[in-house]
Scaffold this active site. Structure first.
Site, PDB file in Angstrom:
ATOM      1  N   TYR A 108     -21.310 -47.043 -53.766  1.00 45.07           N
ATOM      2  CA  TYR A 108     -22.464 -46.407 -53.132  1.00 45.07           C
ATOM      3  C   TYR A 108     -22.558 -46.949 -51.710  1.00 45.07           C
ATOM      4  O   TYR A 108     -23.070 -48.042 -51.471  1.00 45.07           O
ATOM      5  CB  TYR A 108     -23.732 -46.711 -53.942  1.00 45.07           C
ATOM      6  CG  TYR A 108     -25.011 -46.238 -53.307  1.00 45.07           C
ATOM      7  CD1 TYR A 108     -25.076 -45.035 -52.597  1.00 45.07           C
ATOM      8  CD2 TYR A 108     -26.176 -46.987 -53.424  1.00 45.07           C
ATOM      9  CE1 TYR A 108     -26.257 -44.605 -52.022  1.00 45.07           C
ATOM     10  CE2 TYR A 108     -27.375 -46.569 -52.861  1.00 45.07           C
ATOM     11  CZ  TYR A 108     -27.410 -45.375 -52.159  1.00 45.07           C
ATOM     12  OH  TYR A 108     -28.592 -44.952 -51.587  1.00 45.07           O
ATOM     13  N   ASP A 150     -20.872 -42.075 -53.943  1.00 43.78           N
ATOM     14  CA  ASP A 150     -21.592 -41.547 -52.783  1.00 43.78           C
ATOM     15  C   ASP A 150     -21.066 -42.259 -51.546  1.00 43.78           C
ATOM     16  O   ASP A 150     -21.402 -43.407 -51.298  1.00 43.78           O
ATOM     17  CB  ASP A 150     -23.090 -41.780 -52.969  1.00 43.78           C
ATOM     18  CG  ASP A 150     -23.917 -41.263 -51.800  1.00 43.78           C
ATOM     19  OD1 ASP A 150     -23.326 -40.739 -50.837  1.00 43.78           O
ATOM     20  OD2 ASP A 150     -25.152 -41.401 -51.856  1.00 43.78           O
ATOM     21  N   HIS A 254     -28.617 -35.284 -55.151  1.00 43.98           N
ATOM     22  CA  HIS A 254     -27.166 -35.153 -55.302  1.00 43.98           C
ATOM     23  C   HIS A 254     -26.864 -34.439 -56.623  1.00 43.98           C
ATOM     24  O   HIS A 254     -27.706 -34.415 -57.525  1.00 43.98           O
ATOM     25  CB  HIS A 254     -26.490 -36.525 -55.335  1.00 43.98           C
ATOM     26  CG  HIS A 254     -26.644 -37.320 -54.073  1.00 43.98           C
ATOM     27  ND1 HIS A 254     -25.608 -37.511 -53.182  1.00 43.98           N
ATOM     28  CD2 HIS A 254     -27.699 -38.006 -53.576  1.00 43.98           C
ATOM     29  CE1 HIS A 254     -26.016 -38.268 -52.186  1.00 43.98           C
ATOM     30  NE2 HIS A 254     -27.285 -38.586 -52.395  1.00 43.98           N
TER      31      HIS A 254
END
Length: 263
Positions: A108, A150, A254
């Site tokens: 992330y 991500d 998302h």
């Protein structure tokens, strides 16, 4: 040859959105789920819910209220790793080894704030430095690896709703895109998203909560990615994004990515 189905999803609080994680499990039955932005201490993670769903192997790197990553698996995994690419103790990575020896890295990457200037906005500099540490790690890799999560950069012109309007917006600035490309080139990573949905076809994974009707405005960006080492490219048999998940009850901003590969 057996196939492994992996899901990657920035869930934006696993406890708040546990029902739609359950919806994903019911619809897709992934063997392994990589979550980002879990926003929970490891001790407060909803273990019982995932245990009941068959994810008896859980690898967590959590923090309260912010950040946090998790790998949840139906199959045994090995060698848990936590890299501090942020260099400040934030929980932004968890890695494991799959049964066939392949490394799986769940990451992330920081969003980087609102102003694309490291002097005016230290968060932007932290994001770029995070990428630089990942580049050094990537250059030394000598094991087949899957990296997903991500990445907080939409690298191609067709990865955003308007290349021209977003050139000065964090996540699509030239400097970020160039930095991300250096990471990709550092290990000849294969961008699986664009292997299955070739540019310039539309492909987004994130839409802001600010839009009253996200589907109608469709101001999306491709911030979530799956990359694999070049030797794994032929083993990836399917990849898709679950765009309808953006309309599920109390959605994340998302959507999940689903990737299937042969072991």
């Amino acid at each position: 040859m057996p196939t492994l189905k992996l899901a990657s999803w920035n869930i934006n609080s696993v406890r708040a959105r546990l029902p739609i994680v359950g919806q994903l499990i019911e619809a897709e039955a992934p063997d392994i789920i990589c979550l980002q932005e879990t926003k929970v201490r490891d001790s407060q993670f909803p273990h019982a819910d995932f245990e009941e769903a068959g994810y008896v192997h859980r690898y967590l790197h959590g923090q309260p209220m912010h950040h946090g990553v998790a790998i949840l698996s139906k199959v045994p995994l090995q060698e848990e790793r936590r890299y501090d690419w942020q260099d400040n103790g934030e929980a932004r990575h968890i890695g494991v080894r799959l049964p066939n020896g392949v490394l799986l890295e769940n990451v992330y990457i920081p969003a980087g704030g609102d102003v694309p200037d490291r002097e005016e906005n230290p968060k932007f500099g932290q994001k770029l430095d995070f990428y630089e540490r990942m580049i050094r790690w990537s250059e030394a890799l000598d094991v087949p690896t899957i990296m997903m999560g991500d990445f907080n950069i939409a690298p191609l012109e067709c990865d955003v709703w308007s290349h021209k309007q977003l050139l000065g917006v964090v996540s699509h600035t030239p400097l970020e895109c160039e930095t991300m490309e250096r990471l990709r080139a550092s290990n000849d990573w294969v961008d699986i998203g664009r292997e299955f949905v070739a540019a310039p076809e539309r492909l987004y994974t994130w839409w802001s909560y600010r839009a009253k009707d996200w589907r109608k405005s469709d101001r999306g960006r491709r911030l979530d990615h799956v990359w694999v080492s070049p030797e794994l490219k032929s083993q990836v048999k399917a990849h898709r994004v679950l765009e309808d998940a953006r309309s599920w009850d109390r959605p994340s901003d998302h959507i999940p990515l689903i990737t299937e590969l042969e072991l």
